[in-house]
Design an enzyme around this catalytic site. Sequence first.
Site: not given
Ligand code: OAD
Length: 257
Positions: A72, A106-109, A124, A132, A217
Amino acid sequence: MSGPSPAELAAAAAALRQARDVAVLTGAGISAESGIPTFREALTGLWERYRPEALATPEGFLRDPQLVWAWYRARRQAIAGAKPNPGHHALVAIERRVPRFTLITQNVDGLHRQAGHRELIELHGNIERVKCFDCGRAPAAFDDPEAVPRCARCGGLLRPDVVWFGEMLPERAIARAQDAAQRCDLFLSVGTSNVVEPAASLPWIAARRGATVLVVNITDSGQQIGPHIHHLLGRSGEVLPALVAAAWPDATTGRPA
Ligand code: OAD
């Protein structure tokens, strides 16, 4: 990547211009152009290279807190240098132009906040915050020392304030997100693979209520959500500013001066 055709863009822009209540769900893809790796893309995705059960579960943390903290810390450092990209800025432009707007991420950034959103639902958690593991309290100050940090109140291990696999989402956050999905007339999904629940259900909730769904996407696999769907295939840093420009030709979507 070629991007959406002018006709696809115009149809999506018309829907956006008419919308009274817009809900937006973002995933790792929107931050990809800021240099932050996504989770599930072949070769580059974090979960392609690291084991989530070791790094992102309560059990993994208790087994090896030092390893989890090292991971992390590296992610926090990578994110610390990242800046919002034109996709993040375009969402700020949309928020300014529609009567009602809810941003769910869903992003933590923290990049949406950096781009200028005051209100957002972080499903998230946020990688900048810690809490803690035992008592759940957030420390008043945290200076990220080398060792595994401990809670000043109860002595428990401090952990990043993000949601790990097998954990519940913050109750209020998911309730507000579901409410926005039920209420909206346009749901915009950006850069998410749409596989992690409960976030993955949000566009379906909106679609079942008759909302128009826009999906931005780089791929359209697994994103057949409801009958009123517009796929805008391409990078969000390019597609979202183009969508805003098509919806409101006088709009400027660049970084605020
Ligand atoms: P993913 O990595 O599962 O999916 C990323 C998506 O972004 C994919 O569908 C790609 O095709 C798309 N993508 C990539 N680059 C792109 C761009 N420049 N423009 C548009 N789309 C693009 O990420 P999340 O869906 O966010 O959770 O994943 C969900 C959760 O899974 C996260 O929040 C995290 C992970 O485990 C936790 O950590 C709890």
